[in-house]
Design an enzyme around this catalytic site. Structure first.
Site, PDB file in Angstrom:
ATOM      1  N   HIS A 404     -12.688  -5.638  -1.406  1.00  0.00           N
ATOM      2  CA  HIS A 404     -12.482  -6.891  -2.158  1.00  0.00           C
ATOM      3  C   HIS A 404     -11.082  -7.460  -2.024  1.00  0.00           C
ATOM      4  CE1 HIS A 404     -10.010  -4.863  -5.109  1.00  0.00           C
ATOM      5  NE2 HIS A 404     -10.054  -5.853  -5.952  1.00  0.00           N
ATOM      6  N   GLY A 405     -10.145  -6.713  -1.458  1.00  0.00           N
ATOM      7  CA  GLY A 405      -8.775  -7.210  -1.359  1.00  0.00           C
ATOM      8  C   GLY A 405      -7.880  -6.187  -0.697  1.00  0.00           C
TER       9      GLY A 405
END
Length: 481
Positions: A404-405
């Protein structure tokens, strides 16, 4: 050095075996190459192992390459549970319910925007409330509040803040069915009342970017992405409302874990069996918070579009600002997955992990079915972000999930200490990135040194085949909370 029990499966994965810790029902899998393995925290490994002890867990307790220590479950964690024997845990979703990312495209080019980037960033900062406790422009009456919790982004579009096409390109159409406003606490309502349409603080941001690299021309064409095009990425969630929902139900779940005699290696894994009143009420409240977050990102998109129109003095048609996709990365959803040759309904917890469904999946918008679900992966404010696609392999290995990041390397306190004596704002300007934030400490907490290199993280999921690269985006303007 990692425990001797942990073994490398291949270039992109390591395994935590079931004898790593007493009570593990399945193994743990962490997607890391050798570079990111060196950045793993022992506590996050332990958290992946702890989740493997929970009742009804299916296949493996997993973590993505941006994994770092969180509340109970590691951030970057994915865990799916059987609906008969399994559990539901607020710690597997996190405090910022439906924190997620939205990506907008435009007809503008980099060379048209850079001369006005200071004005653009200043006006965006003024138009979109940021920071801790920031209040939005929307004043909600009690009925409005309930409608947002039931309808999510649909309510926002009904009020004129966007159009139906935005909903089609939002995960779950911007609304999870089954939200129940009647079980939300007064305190959660109070915290959410003035925060609709606000960015918030911490790692939340709005970034003006340009397309720096295309890896997959066919997919980029379908998404409408091309080199040097201006895009806008919005990263925020359910603000104080979602935080309060999580806090309220952690107390409920601690009592439930005792009531149903669930042995927990860490009380932060507080949970209840799926088929209980406590679990069902949490899911109804979580869906309300998820809907609040989708409405929030839709409002911010609307004001972003208005700001661009004002700054560049062009028509909506010439601006061409529209949604590519909106995806959640803190959520629990009931999904159908193939397990040992059978299709089973499972409750999939993704905490700091993005859904990454493959081509032809029925939940995808028709336009994206030939290529798969767009996956939006923000990096830190000084480097790059990526657009990827979901794959068949992600469905087989990770319940249709990917990273996600970047994943934090330094705590906020450590980052502030490391930034002492430096002007992060000036360092960013030297890189050609204009930044506005609510305070100097926010910039210190969010500087690139505080994060893993997003390119390393994305390389792992791309090589592992659980998502694949489409485009790379570089920031030129950032507003932070």
């Amino acid at each position: 050095m990692l425990s001797d029990k942990i073994r490398r499966i291949d270039d992109t994965k390591i395994e935590i075996p079931v004898d790593y810790k007493e009570g593990m029902r399945v193994n743990g899998i962490i997607y890391v190459d050798k570079i990111l393995e060196n950045e793993l925290e022992f506590q996050s490994i332990d958290q992946v192992a702890n989740v493997a002890t929970l009742p009804g867990i299916i296949r493996s307790s997993m973590a993505m390459p941006d994994v770092h220590t969180g509340y109970g479950f590691a951030i970057g964690g994915v865990a799916a549970f059987d609906l008969k024997e399994g559990i539901v845990s607020p710690g597997g979703v996190g405090y910022d319910i439906n924190c997620g990312v939205r990506l907008l495209k435009s007809n503008l080019m980099k060379n048209e925007v850079i001369p006005k980037i200071h004005d653009l960033v200043n006006i965006l900062y003024n138009e979109i409330p940021t920071g801790v406790g920031s209040k939005g422009k929307i004043r909600l009456n009690p009925e409005d509040e309930k409608q947002i919790l039931i309808k999510g982004a649909r309510w926002t579009v009904e009020q004129g803040f966007g159009d139906k096409d935005d909903l089609e390109k939002t995960e779950s159409g911007g609304c999870m069915e089954g939200a129940d406003p009647s079980i939300i606490s007064n305190k959660a309502y109070e915290r959410g009342r003035s925060q609709q349409g606000t960015l918030g603080s911490g790692n939340h941001f709005l970034e003006v970017q340009y397309v720096d690299e295309i890896y997959d021309e066919k997919a980029a064409n379908i998404m409408g992405l091309f080199k040097d095009q201006i895009t806008v990425m919005i990263h925020t969630g359910s603000r104080g409302f979602g935080h309060q929902v999580c806090s309220d139900f952690l107390e409920v779940m601690e009592r439930a874990a005792n009531k149903y005699k669930i042995a927990l290696p860490d009380k932060e894994l507080a949970c209840a069996p799926y088929n209980t009143k406590e679990a069902q009420e949490y899911l109804s409240a979580m869906r309300a918070a998820a809907n609040y977050a989708w409405a929030n990102r839709q409002c911010i998109m609307h004001w972003t579009r208005e700001t661009f129109l004002k700054v560049f003095g062009i028509s909506p048609k010439n601006l061409g600002m529209s949604l590519i996709y909106d995806v959640a990365h803190n959520i629990a959803k009931i999904e159908e997955h193939e397990v040992n040759g059978k299709n089973l309904k499972l409750i999939v917890h993704r905490k700091g992990a993005t859904r990454a469904f493959p081509p032809q999946h029925p939940e995808l918008p028709i336009i994206y079915r030939p290529i798969g679900q767009p996956v939006l992966i923000p990096g830190d404010m000084g480097r790059v972000s990526f657009v990827l696609l979901g794959t068949e392999k992600s469905m087989k290995e990770t319940f249709g999930s990917t990273c996600h990041g970047s994943g934090r390397l330094l705590s906020r306190h450590q980052a502030i200490k490391k930034a002492k004596g430096r002007s992060i704002k000036r360092e960013m300007e030297d890189k050609g990135i204009v930044v506005r934030s609510a305070g100097r400490e926010t910039l210190a907490e969010e500087m690139s040194d505080a994060y893993k290199d997003i390119s390393n993280v994305v390389d792992v999921v791309h090589k592992a085949g659980i998502s694949k690269k489409v485009a790379r985006l570089k920031p030129i303007g950032v507003i932070k909370g």
